[in-house]
Design a protein around this motif. Structure first.
Motif, PDB file in Angstrom:
ATOM      1  N   ALA A   1      15.876  19.876 -28.991  1.00  0.00           N
ATOM      2  CA  ALA A   1      16.560  18.857 -29.857  1.00  0.00           C
ATOM      3  C   ALA A   1      15.979  17.457 -29.284  1.00  0.00           C
ATOM      4  CB  ALA A   1      18.116  18.908 -29.287  1.00  0.00           C
ATOM      5  N   ILE A   2      15.583  17.230 -28.026  1.00  0.00           N
ATOM      6  CA  ILE A   2      14.996  16.294 -27.561  1.00  0.00           C
ATOM      7  C   ILE A   2      13.470  15.737 -28.507  1.00  0.00           C
ATOM      8  CG2 ILE A   2      14.128  14.652 -25.644  1.00  0.00           C
ATOM      9  CD1 ILE A   2      16.268  16.092 -23.891  1.00  0.00           C
ATOM     10  N   LYS A   3      12.781  16.842 -28.434  1.00  0.00           N
ATOM     11  CA  LYS A   3      11.632  16.724 -29.171  1.00  0.00           C
ATOM     12  C   LYS A   3      11.816  16.206 -30.441  1.00  0.00           C
ATOM     13  CE  LYS A   3       7.428  18.989 -30.567  1.00  0.00           C
ATOM     14  NZ  LYS A   3       7.437  18.388 -32.043  1.00  0.00           N
ATOM     15  N   GLU A   4      12.766  16.540 -31.409  1.00  0.00           N
ATOM     16  CA  GLU A   4      12.897  16.174 -32.699  1.00  0.00           C
ATOM     17  C   GLU A   4      13.421  14.995 -32.843  1.00  0.00           C
ATOM     18  OE1 GLU A   4      16.121  18.986 -34.379  1.00  0.00           O
ATOM     19  OE2 GLU A   4      14.623  20.835 -34.433  1.00  0.00           O
ATOM     20  N   PHE A   5      14.244  14.475 -31.664  1.00  0.00           N
ATOM     21  CA  PHE A   5      14.597  12.944 -31.567  1.00  0.00           C
ATOM     22  C   PHE A   5      13.451  12.224 -31.562  1.00  0.00           C
ATOM     23  CE2 PHE A   5      16.822   9.685 -29.172  1.00  0.00           C
ATOM     24  CZ  PHE A   5      17.703   9.165 -30.374  1.00  0.00           C
ATOM     25  N   PHE A   6      12.589  12.484 -30.692  1.00  0.00           N
ATOM     26  CA  PHE A   6      11.374  11.568 -30.423  1.00  0.00           C
ATOM     27  C   PHE A   6      10.624  11.570 -31.751  1.00  0.00           C
ATOM     28  CE2 PHE A   6      10.166  10.178 -25.884  1.00  0.00           C
ATOM     29  CZ  PHE A   6      11.422  10.800 -25.300  1.00  0.00           C
ATOM     30  N   ASP A   7      10.499  12.644 -32.490  1.00  0.00           N
ATOM     31  CA  ASP A   7       9.842  12.703 -33.710  1.00  0.00           C
ATOM     32  C   ASP A   7      10.404  11.639 -34.691  1.00  0.00           C
ATOM     33  OD1 ASP A   7       8.208  14.913 -32.772  1.00  0.00           O
ATOM     34  OD2 ASP A   7       9.298  16.321 -34.051  1.00  0.00           O
ATOM     35  N   TYR A   8      11.908  11.641 -34.622  1.00  0.00           N
ATOM     36  CA  TYR A   8      12.314  10.406 -35.458  1.00  0.00           C
ATOM     37  C   TYR A   8      11.992   9.049 -34.848  1.00  0.00           C
ATOM     38  CZ  TYR A   8      15.770   7.031 -36.283  1.00  0.00           C
ATOM     39  OH  TYR A   8      16.183   5.680 -36.355  1.00  0.00           O
ATOM     40  N   LEU A   9      12.020   8.921 -33.495  1.00  0.00           N
ATOM     41  CA  LEU A   9      11.844   7.612 -32.958  1.00  0.00           C
ATOM     42  C   LEU A   9      10.518   7.199 -33.290  1.00  0.00           C
ATOM     43  CD1 LEU A   9      13.390   8.099 -29.342  1.00  0.00           C
ATOM     44  CD2 LEU A   9      14.266   6.840 -31.182  1.00  0.00           C
ATOM     45  N   LYS A  10       9.329   8.035 -33.240  1.00  0.00           N
ATOM     46  CA  LYS A  10       8.103   7.731 -33.694  1.00  0.00           C
ATOM     47  C   LYS A  10       7.994   7.160 -34.875  1.00  0.00           C
ATOM     48  CE  LYS A  10       6.245  10.285 -29.914  1.00  0.00           C
ATOM     49  NZ  LYS A  10       5.595  11.611 -29.177  1.00  0.00           N
ATOM     50  N   ALA A  11       8.603   8.217 -35.891  1.00  0.00           N
ATOM     51  CA  ALA A  11       8.345   8.012 -37.527  1.00  0.00           C
ATOM     52  C   ALA A  11       9.135   6.610 -37.613  1.00  0.00           C
ATOM     53  CB  ALA A  11       9.049   9.115 -38.101  1.00  0.00           C
ATOM     54  N   SER A  12      10.145   6.321 -36.989  1.00  0.00           N
ATOM     55  CA  SER A  12      10.956   5.277 -37.429  1.00  0.00           C
ATOM     56  C   SER A  12      10.434   3.887 -37.134  1.00  0.00           C
ATOM     57  CB  SER A  12      12.306   5.157 -36.808  1.00  0.00           C
ATOM     58  OG  SER A  12      12.437   5.062 -35.602  1.00  0.00           O
ATOM     59  N   GLY A  13       9.317   4.214 -35.928  1.00  0.00           N
ATOM     60  CA  GLY A  13       8.842   2.808 -35.281  1.00  0.00           C
ATOM     61  C   GLY A  13       9.567   2.459 -34.201  1.00  0.00           C
ATOM     62  N   LEU A  14      10.758   3.046 -33.773  1.00  0.00           N
ATOM     63  CA  LEU A  14      11.477   2.518 -32.696  1.00  0.00           C
ATOM     64  C   LEU A  14      10.625   2.872 -31.393  1.00  0.00           C
ATOM     65  CD1 LEU A  14      15.065   3.505 -33.623  1.00  0.00           C
ATOM     66  CD2 LEU A  14      14.237   0.990 -33.250  1.00  0.00           C
ATOM     67  N   TYR A  15      10.026   3.917 -31.407  1.00  0.00           N
ATOM     68  CA  TYR A  15       9.335   4.468 -30.079  1.00  0.00           C
ATOM     69  C   TYR A  15       8.537   3.248 -29.402  1.00  0.00           C
ATOM     70  CZ  TYR A  15       6.371   7.504 -27.533  1.00  0.00           C
ATOM     71  OH  TYR A  15       5.448   7.996 -26.371  1.00  0.00           O
ATOM     72  N   ASP A  16       7.569   2.779 -30.268  1.00  0.00           N
ATOM     73  CA  ASP A  16       6.648   1.793 -29.460  1.00  0.00           C
ATOM     74  C   ASP A  16       7.286   0.540 -28.798  1.00  0.00           C
ATOM     75  OD1 ASP A  16       4.429   3.320 -30.135  1.00  0.00           O
ATOM     76  OD2 ASP A  16       4.593   2.649 -32.329  1.00  0.00           O
ATOM     77  N   ASN A  17       8.498   0.021 -29.316  1.00  0.00           N
ATOM     78  CA  ASN A  17       9.239  -0.839 -28.647  1.00  0.00           C
ATOM     79  C   ASN A  17      10.505  -0.573 -27.859  1.00  0.00           C
ATOM     80  OD1 ASN A  17      10.695  -0.740 -30.927  1.00  0.00           O
ATOM     81  ND2 ASN A  17      10.614  -2.865 -31.517  1.00  0.00           N
ATOM     82  N   SER A  18      10.251   0.728 -27.406  1.00  0.00           N
ATOM     83  CA  SER A  18      11.636   1.186 -26.614  1.00  0.00           C
ATOM     84  C   SER A  18      11.111   1.878 -25.272  1.00  0.00           C
ATOM     85  CB  SER A  18      12.212   2.270 -27.343  1.00  0.00           C
ATOM     86  OG  SER A  18      12.911   1.553 -28.637  1.00  0.00           O
ATOM     87  N   ILE A  19      11.853   1.834 -24.311  1.00  0.00           N
ATOM     88  CA  ILE A  19      11.783   2.562 -23.113  1.00  0.00           C
ATOM     89  C   ILE A  19      12.838   3.562 -23.105  1.00  0.00           C
ATOM     90  CG2 ILE A  19      13.055   0.604 -21.980  1.00  0.00           C
ATOM     91  CD1 ILE A  19      12.099   1.235 -19.290  1.00  0.00           C
ATOM     92  N   ILE A  20      12.358   4.867 -22.820  1.00  0.00           N
ATOM     93  CA  ILE A  20      13.238   6.047 -22.892  1.00  0.00           C
ATOM     94  C   ILE A  20      13.351   6.545 -21.601  1.00  0.00           C
ATOM     95  CG2 ILE A  20      13.708   8.292 -23.872  1.00  0.00           C
ATOM     96  CD1 ILE A  20      11.378   6.714 -26.025  1.00  0.00           C
TER      97      ILE A  20
END
Ligand code: GP9
Ligand code: MN
Length: 438
Positions: A240-259
């Protein structure tokens, strides 16, 4: 009373651990995404479960990829510090750097009454963050719907905001995959930078067997069903977490976040550990309280995309230490706040980890169930040198002081008198978690 605050202030001043200059503010301005790993213990990290044919299956491959990455500050000696308030105690610790209560849950007893200077409040007032909690269970569980107002959370998306059916949920709410994917519609509307927390539940006791497409991960073959299923629900959570990270990456949120990912407390209770022993290369007959104490380790991983200076850090710490650690990475000076933990990345930490019952773990010794153990051998120390006696006495005093300072603050509602933080006191009545979206 207000005068008790003086003792608290001097405790905090004496125990303040200054940030490492090279890390202070490295995630400044980024969104914060907390992922609460229900009942996840450190032993599952990098663990491979053997099936009936002796084939090994990695339980949490995705978490392992984060844990082993140099973009993650990972910790392998991080302990939960909860008591009867379980999940809610973990939340109290992580977001306030205060302990839960010695009896019952602080959320339930004081969550609606006390003044807090919690993470969402600090980040809003000093850095302009918006804050939100996401959780697929009913909002009044652990009195969350009231407590989050006192913490200064702008939004709380509870199960009423999700499509929950008999098929996609169980007694503690929505299954993690549906929970995270349905959360996206709310997450993408949040004003940035945001401070957010996703509380997972699928890996909750009794670790019910998964059905349909989700089944298939091998069950362990001990005599305890709870243990046997635990690895499969861990594996489901990991997916489930992996899928969520896939979304974060696709949406661009990933790069300006700290998880930030953390385990809230044990998933396998001490009474079951002797049965678990065989899966950990140990035996039931040599299992002791020393081993029980070591099992209280939970994951704590701070994933900062783009950073390469991470790795596995061996410092000894616990949930009370998380808030100053995070705030320093976000570039927030914590010296003026009443926080009882110490930055895990600071060079001047104490490394004495208090459990809520007064037990403690240090890098070389463990005091648990009234017995002192030497970590190097895992055996009880029967004869103590005068030097060691004095050391143990000092540790006990230090632990008692940290716990009693927390109790003094919480039971006396002392933060209502504390103005040196410069924070405006929260008015919980200005928050409502009904009709948060059109
Ligand atoms: C329920 C969940 C579980 O909403 O957070 O809490 P716990 O039983 O682990 O304290
Ligand atoms: Mn929990």
């Amino acid at each position: 009373s207000a005068t008790d605050l003086d003792a608290v202030k001097s405790y905090v001043r004496e125990h303040y651990a200054a940030p490492d200059d090279s890390l202070f503010g490295i995630a400044k301005g980024r969104n914060v995404i907390y992922i609460h790993l229900e009942s996840t213990q450190q032993f599952v990290i990098n663990y491979k479960l053997k099936d009936a044919n002796g084939v090994e299956h990695e339980v949490t491959p995705f978490l392992n990829s984060l844990y082993n990455s140099n973009s993650t500050y990972s910790f392998d000696n991080f302990f939960h510090q909860v008591k009867a308030g379980k999940t809610s105690d973990a939340e109290t610790l992580m977001e306030n750097s205060l302990f839960g209560l010695d009896q019952g849950s602080l959320f339930t007893q004081l969550g609606a009454k006390n003044t807090f200077q919690s993470a969402p409040n600090i980040l809003e007032q000093t850095q302009g963050y918006t804050s939100a909690v996401f959780h697929g269970n009913v909002g009044n569980f652990w009195n969350r719907n009231e407590t989050y107002k006192s913490f200064g959370y702008d939004y709380f998306f509870d199960s009423s905001y999700y499509d929950v059916t008999d098929e996609n949920s169980f007694q503690y709410g929505l299954m993690d995959k549906q929970f995270l994917s349905q959360s996206v519609q709310y997450l993408e509307k949040l004003q940035q930078p945001f401070y957010s927390k996703f509380i997972l539940v699928s890996n909750h006791f009794p670790y019910s067997e998964l059905s349909g497409d989700e089944s298939g991960f091998p069950l362990a073959t001990t005599n305890d069903e709870t243990i046997n299923n635990y690895f499969a629900t861990e594996n489901y959570m990991d997916n489930a977490i992996k899928e969520f990270f896939d979304y974060l990456k696709a949406s661009g949120l990933y790069d300006n976040s700290i998880i930030v990912l953390y385990g809230d407390h044990y998933g396998i209770s001490n009474s079951r550990n002797e049965e678990l022993a065989s899966l950990l290369g140990k035996t039931a007959d040599t299992w002791t309280d020393y081993d029980n104490a070591q099992m209280q380790r939970v994951p704590y991983m701070i994933h900062i995309p783009g950073t390469t200076s991470g790795g596995v850090n061996h410092t000894y710490g616990g949930e009370v230490d998380a808030l100053p650690t995070l705030l320093h990475l976000l570039g927030v000076d914590t010296s003026k706040y009443i926080q009882l933990g110490q930055d895990l990345l600071s060079k001047d930490r104490d490394q004495v980890v208090a459990f809520r019952d007064g037990s403690f773990v240090t890098p070389n010794y463990t005091y648990y169930g009234g017995t002192l153990y030497e970590n190097a051998t895992g055996t009880a120390v029967t004869e103590q040198s005068d030097e060691l006696k004095a050391q143990v006495k000092a540790w006990k005093k230090q632990v008692e002081e940290q716990l009693s300072t927390s109790d003094t603050i919480n039971n006396g509602d002392l933060l209502r008198f504390y103005t040196d933080s410069g924070l405006t006191t929260i008015d919980p009545s200005k928050y409502s978690y009904l009709n948060q979206v059109d």
